[in-house]
Design an enzyme around this catalytic site. Structure first.
Site, mmCIF file in Angstrom:
data_model
loop_
_atom_site.group_PDB
_atom_site.id
_atom_site.type_symbol
_atom_site.label_atom_id
_atom_site.label_comp_id
_atom_site.label_asym_id
_atom_site.label_seq_id
_atom_site.Cartn_x
_atom_site.Cartn_y
_atom_site.Cartn_z
ATOM 1 N N HIS A 162 -7.212 -0.574 5.171
ATOM 2 C CA HIS A 162 -6.339 -0.226 5.725
ATOM 3 C C HIS A 162 -6.358 1.492 4.938
ATOM 4 C CE1 HIS A 162 -2.661 0.843 7.681
ATOM 5 N NE2 HIS A 162 -2.021 1.054 7.055
ATOM 6 N N ASP A 171 6.114 4.052 4.917
ATOM 7 C CA ASP A 171 7.168 3.160 5.762
ATOM 8 C C ASP A 171 6.997 1.949 4.377
ATOM 9 O OD1 ASP A 171 4.641 3.105 6.566
ATOM 10 O OD2 ASP A 171 4.689 1.900 8.526
ATOM 11 N N HIS A 205 0.413 -1.114 0.106
ATOM 12 C CA HIS A 205 -0.306 0.066 0.163
ATOM 13 C C HIS A 205 1.267 1.619 0.314
ATOM 14 C CE1 HIS A 205 0.746 -0.207 4.356
ATOM 15 N NE2 HIS A 205 -0.261 0.616 4.694
ATOM 16 N N HIS A 214 1.840 4.001 1.488
ATOM 17 C CA HIS A 214 2.048 4.775 2.595
ATOM 18 C C HIS A 214 3.982 4.627 2.769
ATOM 19 C CE1 HIS A 214 -1.652 4.294 5.540
ATOM 20 N NE2 HIS A 214 -1.785 5.710 5.357
#
Ligand SMILES: [Zn+2]
Ligand SMILES: [Zn+2]
Length: 253
Positions: free
Chosen positions: A150, A72, A68, A70
């Site tokens: 998420h 991190d 995904h 993000h």
């Protein structure tokens, strides 16, 4: 134990977004059987340092599979691309991620290093966007995508992934609240890499140890290894009945 026909899994980065426990962000290095180039499962912002700490060459990576969008989990890709550019790489790099990956990666590179996305390079960067329910093969690795819970952007959902390297299947939850899709991700896999962010604290859109314990009977992988752990989890590893990752952990599956 022979490693012939096996996949070598190196947890270069096993941490959360915030450096808990001094760990690097998500960066799992997979080397399949045979002569194929290795691939990454997620590439958090700290990944180049994480790979080099493990003695792994970032220039070898043929594909990055992104759960995904993000930081991190995909924030290290600009460094991977620029490092390869300066090293004179010639072989293509494929980035597989959820819908929106092409736009978000271009924006990320232009924000961090203006002009870098449009720069002329000796190698291609191919982006393959993978919606949940579909599968794609890149660098000899088949990736099947499942919907995760998420939020990580308007244009694409987060993914849980199921990668097939030779005869080995590796499931990966990415970041997600519990969803029954994880039963499919784990089914018959040789290894399930599962987020375990907190023990029982109700943090939205993340997996907890309590969720994995509650659903353990439905997660039919041969092996489960926990990753992406907060300080709360890391302080209580002695109470955890699953295997847990650490930076530098190498598995043969
Ligand atoms: Zn996330
Ligand atoms: Zn994360």
């Amino acid at each position: 134990m022979s490693s012939a026909g096996q996949v070598t899994v190196t947890f270069a980065g096993s941490g959360d977004a915030f450096g808990s426990g001094g760990r690097y962000q998500a960066c799992i290095h997979l080397r399949g059987p045979g002569d194929g180039a290795p691939v990454l499962l997620d590439c958090g912002a700290t990944s180049l340092t994480a790979l080099r700490r493990c003695g792994l060459d970032p220039g070898e990576i043929a594909a990055v599979f992104v759960s995904h969008l993000h930081g991190d989990h995909f924030g290290g890709i600009p460094f991977l691309i620029l490092n390869a550019q300066f090293a004179g790489r010639a072989s293509p790099l494929t980035v597989v991620g959820p819908p929106g990956t092409a736009r978000r990666l271009a924006e990320l590179m232009e924000c961090m290093f203006p002009g870098s996305w449009r720069a002329r390079r000796r190698f291609r960067v191919d982006v393959a966007e993978l919606p949940p329910g579909e599968a794609v093969t890149a660098a000899g690795v088949r990736a099947a995508a499942f919907p995760a819970d998420h939020p990580s952007g308007d244009d694409g959902p987060a993914l849980a992934l199921r990668l097939t390297l030779g005869a080995t299947v590796i499931g990966y939850t990415g970041d997600t609240a519990w969803t029954d899709a994880l039963v499919e991700v784990a089914a018959g896999a040789d290894l399930l890499i599962a987020e375990a962010y907190y023990r029982a604290k109700d943090v939205p859109y993340h997996l907890r140890l309590a969720d994995l314990v509650a659903h353990a009977g439905r997660l039919a992988s041969r092996r489960i290894v926990l990753t992406h752990m907060s300080a709360d989890m890391l302080a209580h590893l002695d109470q955890v009945r699953f295997e847990t990752a650490r930076d530098g952990l190498v598995l043969h599956v």
